[in-house]
Design a protein around this motif. Sequence first.
Motif, mmCIF file in Angstrom:
data_model
loop_
_atom_site.group_PDB
_atom_site.id
_atom_site.type_symbol
_atom_site.label_atom_id
_atom_site.label_comp_id
_atom_site.label_asym_id
_atom_site.label_seq_id
_atom_site.Cartn_x
_atom_site.Cartn_y
_atom_site.Cartn_z
ATOM 1 N N GLU A 295 28.489 74.081 34.284
ATOM 2 C CA GLU A 295 27.980 75.422 34.030
ATOM 3 C C GLU A 295 29.148 76.395 33.914
ATOM 4 O O GLU A 295 30.031 76.416 34.781
ATOM 5 N N PRO A 296 29.172 77.215 32.876
ATOM 6 C CA PRO A 296 30.211 78.249 32.782
ATOM 7 C C PRO A 296 30.134 79.192 33.979
ATOM 8 O O PRO A 296 29.057 79.464 34.500
ATOM 9 N N ALA A 297 31.287 79.653 34.432
ATOM 10 C CA ALA A 297 31.339 80.549 35.580
ATOM 11 C C ALA A 297 31.869 81.909 35.144
ATOM 12 O O ALA A 297 32.634 82.016 34.189
ATOM 13 N N ALA A 298 31.443 82.933 35.850
ATOM 14 C CA ALA A 298 31.930 84.289 35.581
ATOM 15 C C ALA A 298 32.420 84.884 36.887
ATOM 16 O O ALA A 298 31.722 84.848 37.900
ATOM 17 N N GLY A 299 33.622 85.417 36.883
ATOM 18 C CA GLY A 299 34.176 86.006 38.088
ATOM 19 C C GLY A 299 34.667 84.955 39.056
ATOM 20 O O GLY A 299 34.494 83.749 38.843
ATOM 21 N N ALA B 107 34.018 75.160 29.619
ATOM 22 C CA ALA B 107 32.605 75.140 29.227
ATOM 23 C C ALA B 107 32.161 76.519 28.758
ATOM 24 O O ALA B 107 31.421 76.657 27.785
ATOM 25 N N GLY B 108 32.631 77.554 29.457
ATOM 26 C CA GLY B 108 32.287 78.912 29.051
ATOM 27 C C GLY B 108 32.896 79.286 27.712
ATOM 28 O O GLY B 108 32.284 80.001 26.921
ATOM 29 N N LYS B 109 34.113 78.808 27.450
ATOM 30 C CA LYS B 109 34.785 79.118 26.197
ATOM 31 C C LYS B 109 34.193 78.356 25.016
ATOM 32 O O LYS B 109 34.132 78.869 23.897
ATOM 33 N N LEU B 110 33.751 77.120 25.278
ATOM 34 C CA LEU B 110 33.408 76.234 24.177
ATOM 35 C C LEU B 110 31.938 75.862 24.109
ATOM 36 O O LEU B 110 31.524 75.173 23.187
ATOM 37 N N GLY B 111 31.157 76.291 25.107
ATOM 38 C CA GLY B 111 29.731 76.000 25.041
ATOM 39 C C GLY B 111 29.349 74.803 25.862
ATOM 40 O O GLY B 111 29.117 73.722 25.326
ATOM 41 N N GLY B 112 29.293 74.956 27.174
ATOM 42 C CA GLY B 112 28.906 73.867 28.060
ATOM 43 C C GLY B 112 27.465 74.005 28.496
ATOM 44 O O GLY B 112 26.652 74.654 27.853
ATOM 45 N N ALA B 113 27.122 73.435 29.651
ATOM 46 C CA ALA B 113 25.754 73.453 30.147
ATOM 47 C C ALA B 113 25.290 74.886 30.343
ATOM 48 O O ALA B 113 26.015 75.735 30.819
ATOM 49 N N GLY B 114 24.059 75.144 29.951
ATOM 50 C CA GLY B 114 23.467 76.452 30.173
ATOM 51 C C GLY B 114 23.924 77.527 29.213
ATOM 52 O O GLY B 114 23.545 78.683 29.351
ATOM 53 N N SER B 115 24.764 77.167 28.225
ATOM 54 C CA SER B 115 25.276 78.209 27.334
ATOM 55 C C SER B 115 24.593 78.207 25.979
ATOM 56 O O SER B 115 24.988 78.933 25.098
ATOM 57 N N ALA B 116 23.557 77.385 25.821
ATOM 58 C CA ALA B 116 22.853 77.349 24.550
ATOM 59 C C ALA B 116 22.271 78.715 24.245
ATOM 60 O O ALA B 116 21.684 79.368 25.104
ATOM 61 N N ALA C 2 31.542 76.621 46.994
ATOM 62 C CA ALA C 2 30.689 76.201 45.886
ATOM 63 C C ALA C 2 31.392 75.242 44.939
ATOM 64 O O ALA C 2 30.774 74.719 44.010
ATOM 65 N N ILE C 3 32.669 74.985 45.183
ATOM 66 C CA ILE C 3 33.438 74.110 44.299
ATOM 67 C C ILE C 3 33.259 72.663 44.727
ATOM 68 O O ILE C 3 33.456 72.322 45.891
ATOM 69 N N ASP C 4 32.858 71.807 43.803
ATOM 70 C CA ASP C 4 32.615 70.393 44.079
ATOM 71 C C ASP C 4 33.932 69.623 43.997
ATOM 72 O O ASP C 4 34.357 69.190 42.932
#
Length: 220
Positions: free
Chosen positions: A66-70, A130-139, A76-78
Amino acid sequence: MASSSDLDALLQQIPMGELAQRFGVDESTIDAAVRQALPGLVGGMAVNASDRDGAEKLERALQRHEPAAGSLDLNAIDTEDGGKIVSHVLGDKQESVTKALGAQSGSSVISDLLPQLLPILAPLVMQFLAGKLGGAGSAGSGTTPASGDAGGLGGVLGDLLGGLLGGGSAPSGSAKSGSAQGSDGGLGDVLGGLLGGGSSQQSSGGGLGDLLGGLLGGRK
């Protein structure tokens, strides 16, 4: 010289204060350690993405993040996932890359921090990509997925490496901020030799261009 905007955005997602508290060091030291660790991860990803099969595997992995913001909460990091990412990205070079990064830093404190930081930073880098290139949840978000030719992926990784190895300016208060930003030679030569080190296939700018050519052309 590569833009540092991607690097700045990635660094904003890293909980520097929490990391400093966890490892019992000041924030300038953790900042320097993070900047020393990131080129190993990003360089390894660039090498993996330099052929179609590796790029496609990395793209599929990005779709699970999932893309992250901030800035993220450290809890929360796995890190288990992070350990798997580091192992996949660096393969049998993991120990040698970590030792080389530590030795190049010139600091025993940073050297000791690196193997502990890599599994924490790896998921953050994946979420950023993922946020830059379109990962999970970014559709539907308007982002452009990384396509089979890995052009977008290679560009983002190249910008990150550019900022880390000399394309951006470190905060003036960071300890040993130059250690991860050697221009020609230094860390660039270390990573080029360990991760790829092939002949340059990108002639723009020499120095960094030669490094990226070696990394992106030296996989096979």
